[in-house]
Structures are given as structure tokens and as C-alpha cells.
Design a protein around this motif. Structure first.
Motif, PDB file in Angstrom:
ATOM      1  N   VAL A  50      19.037  22.817 -47.031  1.00 55.37           N
ATOM      2  CA  VAL A  50      19.676  21.553 -46.637  1.00 55.37           C
ATOM      3  C   VAL A  50      19.492  20.505 -47.730  1.00 55.37           C
ATOM      4  N   ILE A  51      18.302  20.388 -48.294  1.00 55.67           N
ATOM      5  CA  ILE A  51      18.057  19.420 -49.365  1.00 55.67           C
ATOM      6  C   ILE A  51      18.902  19.761 -50.586  1.00 55.67           C
ATOM      7  N   GLY A  52      18.990  21.035 -50.915  1.00 54.74           N
ATOM      8  CA  GLY A  52      19.798  21.446 -52.064  1.00 54.74           C
ATOM      9  C   GLY A  52      21.275  21.176 -51.867  1.00 54.74           C
ATOM     10  N   MET A  53      21.771  21.370 -50.666  1.00 57.75           N
ATOM     11  CA  MET A  53      23.189  21.114 -50.394  1.00 57.75           C
ATOM     12  C   MET A  53      23.477  19.617 -50.389  1.00 57.75           C
ATOM     13  N   ALA A  54      22.526  18.800 -49.960  1.00 56.45           N
ATOM     14  CA  ALA A  54      22.747  17.357 -49.910  1.00 56.45           C
ATOM     15  C   ALA A  54      22.716  16.730 -51.298  1.00 56.45           C
ATOM     16  N   ASP A  55      21.810  17.186 -52.152  1.00 61.52           N
ATOM     17  CA  ASP A  55      21.644  16.575 -53.469  1.00 61.52           C
ATOM     18  C   ASP A  55      22.358  17.317 -54.591  1.00 61.52           C
ATOM     19  N   GLY A  56      22.748  18.536 -54.361  1.00 58.68           N
ATOM     20  CA  GLY A  56      23.296  19.344 -55.439  1.00 58.68           C
ATOM     21  C   GLY A  56      24.764  19.644 -55.288  1.00 58.68           C
TER      22      GLY A  56
END
Length: 87
Positions: A50-56
């Protein structure tokens, strides 16, 4: 003489080599100890995703790069090179 020994090692119900209740007499579940570790690993996986999809930019995982390291077809490249979507 080897054939005679094998005949006496048969696994029969009620015999000396009875395995009808399993190879170990006192059996218990040991996988339950690994369950919290497995659940924690899955939670960490979801959080990181989830963090990777939000920031990346997930398209950078499969888009090719040119000789300068710019991603082909991606407007915002990491190295501030011009967009290569028209090439």
C-alpha cells in the motif's frame, strides 16, 4: 536371511509395529505456533504494498529504460531527463 527379517517388520493393527494411531503416541498441533508469524508477514506485505502504491509509480516496474536510465513512456523520470513518451 534378509527376507525373514522383513516379514517380522510388517505394520499390523495390534502388533508390535502398530501405527494405527500414528508414528508418535503423543501427537499435538505444532503449526499453530507458526500462524502468528505467518499472519504478521502477510500484514507487513500488505502495508509495504500500500505504501509503495501510494508513493510510487507501479508502471516503472515493467517499463523499459533507455541508455540514460530514463523510463520509456513515463512522464516523471527519476533523473529529470526529458520524457520519452513520444519516442
Amino acid at each position: 536371511s534378509g527376507g525373514e527379517d522383513e516379514g517380522s517388520k510388517e505394520f499390523k493393527t495390534g502388533g508390535e509395529n502398530d501405527l494405527s494411531s500414528g508414528p508418535v503416541q503423543t501427537r499435538h498441533c505444532t503449526d499453530i505456533l507458526c500462524l502468528p508469524l505467518f499472519v504478521a508477514a502477510q500484514v507487513v506485505f500488505v502495508v509495504v504494498t500500500v505504501i509503495g502504491m501510494a508513493d510510487g509509480d507501479p508502471s516503472k516496474l515493467y517499463k523499459p529504460r533507455d541508455f540514460r536510465g530514463s523510463y520509456c513512456g513515463v512522464e516523471a523520470n527519476w533523473n529529470e531527463c526529458p520524457a520519452t513518451s513520444s519516442q
